[in-house]
Design a protein around this motif. Sequence first.
Motif, mmCIF file in Angstrom:
data_model
loop_
_atom_site.group_PDB
_atom_site.id
_atom_site.type_symbol
_atom_site.label_atom_id
_atom_site.label_comp_id
_atom_site.label_asym_id
_atom_site.label_seq_id
_atom_site.Cartn_x
_atom_site.Cartn_y
_atom_site.Cartn_z
ATOM 1 N N GLN A 1 1.268 -1.328 0.172
ATOM 2 C CA GLN A 1 0.419 -0.730 -0.185
ATOM 3 C C GLN A 1 0.976 1.064 -0.084
ATOM 4 O OE1 GLN A 1 -2.648 0.432 3.498
ATOM 5 N NE2 GLN A 1 -3.545 -2.159 2.939
ATOM 6 N N TRP A 2 1.784 1.822 0.830
ATOM 7 C CA TRP A 2 2.824 2.670 0.828
ATOM 8 C C TRP A 2 4.107 2.536 -0.149
ATOM 9 C CZ3 TRP A 2 2.580 1.192 6.583
ATOM 10 C CH2 TRP A 2 1.595 1.309 7.256
ATOM 11 N N ALA A 3 3.781 1.511 -1.440
ATOM 12 C CA ALA A 3 5.304 1.131 -1.803
ATOM 13 C C ALA A 3 5.754 2.784 -2.510
ATOM 14 C CB ALA A 3 5.129 -0.100 -2.569
ATOM 15 N N ALA A 4 4.779 3.785 -2.961
ATOM 16 C CA ALA A 4 5.062 4.670 -3.468
ATOM 17 C C ALA A 4 5.318 6.251 -2.599
ATOM 18 C CB ALA A 4 3.999 5.294 -4.930
ATOM 19 N N ARG B 1 16.067 9.398 8.690
ATOM 20 C CA ARG B 1 16.515 9.798 9.967
ATOM 21 C C ARG B 1 18.094 8.718 10.163
ATOM 22 N NH1 ARG B 1 14.672 14.278 11.579
ATOM 23 N NH2 ARG B 1 12.325 15.121 10.511
ATOM 24 N N THR B 2 18.889 8.960 10.451
ATOM 25 C CA THR B 2 19.972 8.374 10.415
ATOM 26 C C THR B 2 20.990 9.193 11.517
ATOM 27 O OG1 THR B 2 21.466 9.128 8.758
ATOM 28 C CG2 THR B 2 20.547 7.574 8.065
ATOM 29 N N HIS B 3 20.835 8.742 12.474
ATOM 30 C CA HIS B 3 21.320 9.404 13.724
ATOM 31 C C HIS B 3 20.398 10.321 14.903
ATOM 32 C CE1 HIS B 3 25.220 7.558 13.031
ATOM 33 N NE2 HIS B 3 24.811 7.818 11.799
ATOM 34 N N GLY B 4 18.963 10.181 13.967
ATOM 35 C CA GLY B 4 18.279 10.954 14.363
ATOM 36 C C GLY B 4 17.471 12.248 13.932
ATOM 37 N N GLN B 5 19.056 12.031 12.629
ATOM 38 C CA GLN B 5 19.001 13.646 11.856
ATOM 39 C C GLN B 5 18.587 13.135 10.694
ATOM 40 O OE1 GLN B 5 19.873 16.594 13.525
ATOM 41 N NE2 GLN B 5 19.991 14.821 15.300
ATOM 42 N N PRO B 6 18.031 14.718 9.020
ATOM 43 C CA PRO B 6 17.637 14.223 8.276
ATOM 44 C C PRO B 6 18.128 13.556 7.348
ATOM 45 C CG PRO B 6 16.632 16.530 9.218
ATOM 46 C CD PRO B 6 17.988 15.672 10.785
ATOM 47 N N ALA B 7 18.025 12.304 6.289
ATOM 48 C CA ALA B 7 19.188 11.965 5.413
ATOM 49 C C ALA B 7 18.507 11.525 4.231
ATOM 50 C CB ALA B 7 19.395 11.032 6.236
ATOM 51 N N SER B 8 19.077 11.034 3.359
ATOM 52 C CA SER B 8 18.592 10.941 2.244
ATOM 53 C C SER B 8 16.945 9.916 1.999
ATOM 54 C CB SER B 8 19.083 10.113 1.183
ATOM 55 O OG SER B 8 20.785 10.500 1.249
ATOM 56 N N PRO B 9 16.254 10.537 1.307
ATOM 57 C CA PRO B 9 14.773 9.973 1.629
ATOM 58 C C PRO B 9 14.788 8.445 0.986
ATOM 59 C CG PRO B 9 14.804 12.292 0.822
ATOM 60 C CD PRO B 9 15.958 11.942 0.747
ATOM 61 N N THR B 10 13.935 7.788 1.162
ATOM 62 C CA THR B 10 13.928 6.934 1.133
ATOM 63 C C THR B 10 12.057 6.627 1.280
ATOM 64 O OG1 THR B 10 13.734 4.761 2.106
ATOM 65 C CG2 THR B 10 13.002 6.375 3.648
ATOM 66 N N ARG B 11 11.573 5.521 0.528
ATOM 67 C CA ARG B 11 10.108 5.393 0.862
ATOM 68 C C ARG B 11 9.745 4.733 1.705
ATOM 69 N NH1 ARG B 11 8.833 5.366 -5.224
ATOM 70 N NH2 ARG B 11 10.120 6.740 -6.699
ATOM 71 N N LEU B 12 8.032 4.702 2.579
ATOM 72 C CA LEU B 12 7.684 4.121 4.040
ATOM 73 C C LEU B 12 7.107 2.335 3.154
ATOM 74 C CD1 LEU B 12 6.336 3.941 6.180
ATOM 75 C CD2 LEU B 12 4.219 4.792 5.388
ATOM 76 N N GLY B 13 6.969 2.452 2.266
ATOM 77 C CA GLY B 13 6.907 0.621 1.710
ATOM 78 C C GLY B 13 8.058 -0.339 1.833
ATOM 79 N N THR C 1 14.425 16.484 -6.159
ATOM 80 C CA THR C 1 13.182 17.009 -5.122
ATOM 81 C C THR C 1 13.247 16.309 -3.911
ATOM 82 O OG1 THR C 1 11.165 16.400 -5.176
ATOM 83 C CG2 THR C 1 11.535 18.404 -6.312
ATOM 84 N N PRO C 2 13.111 16.538 -2.780
ATOM 85 C CA PRO C 2 13.415 15.513 -1.222
ATOM 86 C C PRO C 2 11.681 14.485 -1.676
ATOM 87 C CG PRO C 2 12.966 17.433 -0.474
ATOM 88 C CD PRO C 2 12.983 17.690 -1.622
ATOM 89 N N SER C 3 11.151 14.368 -2.847
ATOM 90 C CA SER C 3 10.369 13.303 -2.803
ATOM 91 C C SER C 3 10.233 13.192 -3.572
ATOM 92 C CB SER C 3 9.256 14.292 -3.174
ATOM 93 O OG SER C 3 8.320 15.618 -1.826
ATOM 94 N N ASN C 4 11.246 12.869 -4.625
ATOM 95 C CA ASN C 4 11.759 12.444 -5.444
ATOM 96 C C ASN C 4 12.826 11.848 -5.678
ATOM 97 O OD1 ASN C 4 13.344 14.125 -7.132
ATOM 98 N ND2 ASN C 4 11.927 14.364 -8.428
ATOM 99 N N TYR C 5 14.375 11.962 -4.665
ATOM 100 C CA TYR C 5 14.508 11.632 -4.227
ATOM 101 C C TYR C 5 14.983 10.653 -3.369
ATOM 102 C CZ TYR C 5 20.052 11.711 -3.235
ATOM 103 O OH TYR C 5 21.434 10.821 -2.990
ATOM 104 N N THR C 6 14.774 9.457 -3.687
ATOM 105 C CA THR C 6 14.432 8.122 -2.800
ATOM 106 C C THR C 6 15.287 7.140 -3.487
ATOM 107 O OG1 THR C 6 12.189 7.662 -4.671
ATOM 108 C CG2 THR C 6 11.937 9.119 -1.818
ATOM 109 N N GLY C 7 15.841 6.995 -4.714
ATOM 110 C CA GLY C 7 16.356 5.872 -4.975
ATOM 111 C C GLY C 7 15.812 4.736 -5.672
ATOM 112 N N ILE C 8 16.388 3.473 -5.279
ATOM 113 C CA ILE C 8 15.784 1.839 -6.923
ATOM 114 C C ILE C 8 14.752 1.881 -5.913
ATOM 115 C CG2 ILE C 8 16.019 -0.232 -7.799
ATOM 116 C CD1 ILE C 8 19.562 1.415 -7.948
ATOM 117 N N VAL C 9 13.632 1.929 -6.688
ATOM 118 C CA VAL C 9 12.013 1.154 -6.170
ATOM 119 C C VAL C 9 13.019 -0.587 -6.192
ATOM 120 C CG1 VAL C 9 10.081 0.526 -5.835
ATOM 121 C CG2 VAL C 9 10.576 2.968 -6.481
ATOM 122 N N GLN C 10 12.662 -1.064 -4.614
ATOM 123 C CA GLN C 10 12.926 -2.821 -4.612
ATOM 124 C C GLN C 10 11.860 -3.403 -4.505
ATOM 125 O OE1 GLN C 10 17.154 -3.839 -2.846
ATOM 126 N NE2 GLN C 10 16.912 -1.680 -2.733
#
Length: 449
Positions: A158-161, A167-179, A440-449
């Motif tokens: 459901q949350w793949a996209a 957050r790495t070390h609790g600090q903002p880091a390269s965006p990911t996807r919830l799924g 953008t922060p929203s599209n810089y999420t790497g490879i969808v696996q």
Amino acid sequence: MNLSALTAVSPIDGRYHNATNELSNFFSEFALIKYRVLVEVEYFIALCESGIPQLKHFDGSLNNKLRDIYKNFSLADAQWIKDQEKVTNHDVKAVEYFLKHEFEKLNLHDSLEFIHFGLTSQDINNTAIPYSWKEAVNQVYLPQINELTNELKELAGQWAAIPMLARTHGQPASPTRLGKEIHVFIERIEKQLTLLQQVPFSAKFGGATGNFNAHHVAYPQTDWVAFGNKFVNDSLGLSRSQTTTQIEHYDNFAASCDAFKRINNILIDLCRDMWTYISMDYFKQKITAGQIGSSAMPHKVNPIDFENAEGNLGLANALFEHLAAKLPISRLQRDLTDSTVLRNIGVPFAHTVIAIKSSLRGLRKLILNEAALQADLENNWAVVAEAIQTILRREGYPKPYEALKDLTRTNTGVSQETIATFVEGLNVSQAIKEEIKGITPSNYTGIVQ
């Protein structure tokens, strides 16, 4: 007071009885006695099939009636054995006397002494207990952990996209996807389940000190090792340890406990992450009419299911740790310390079951608050700095990391406009500038696996 959910000392049989009552079929005193009876009956049948002269007249016609003794085993039967134990002060000997009583009902008077023939009590305990453990794992644990894993797979789909600030070390880091972040837990659980299922359900069966002394002296022509292997491996579906003392090594059982611990640690990690996402407002929780989150603060809907699961997983792991560390150690050919410890194997199992059910409740209450995830991304444009400096590295731009470091390490914040202004000032082609501005922060999420 009579024992009830309100008077039970342990919350397993009290507060959480509805979540754990099915475990009585595997870990209660009644269950232990029933599994002992099962082993004794199957052992007698195996002896009849082994070619012992005194039992050659058994043609298998009574096997169904013999098996009915444990298949129809009742609370009254268990109480008969417990009453006998008060006299014998020995639990397995009481089982032997019960079976002699039942055999007499079948007119097997001349075969009574072949019940428990040549055995020590640990030949029964160290087969009955792994048998019950195996059934509990296969019938209760695996279906429930698979249900949890399937729920995670549903949510990951459901949350793949859905983009999410990492957050790495609790600090903002390269965006990911919830799924994808949910799928991390799926992969970890499944890999550890594979290891768990590779651990044999080991059993000991070989007489008082593991050498079939009594069997061999009575029938030296019989290959008792082959008999023991066939009985334990084929009849009971366990794995017979070959060279033992009076008791099972417990090394494989310890490995099983360690495997449970590792999976529980993964679930603790999951619960803490879900708890944190809820605290960050990434998730709301479904509200059940009539339920109260706080006795003082009417607005609260607390993540109690994940907290409950975490607490129970910690209890389970403390006990699994003790079981794994203690059981493989026994003085010389045997001491009794394993006996009382083994009677408690259902306790960490039960806390694990409670935790899995609590985790499932928590997951099924989650309501995605996509606006909060998106707002967090928009408030952290600095995370695209990695992308920009990597493209500049590709293009041979001088000291791109340092340039982005100076831009983004500021207490005034970094916005889309800040990034755009910086990009316009770069000594690169317009095509490269447009490429960078498209990140953008929203599209810089790497490879969808």
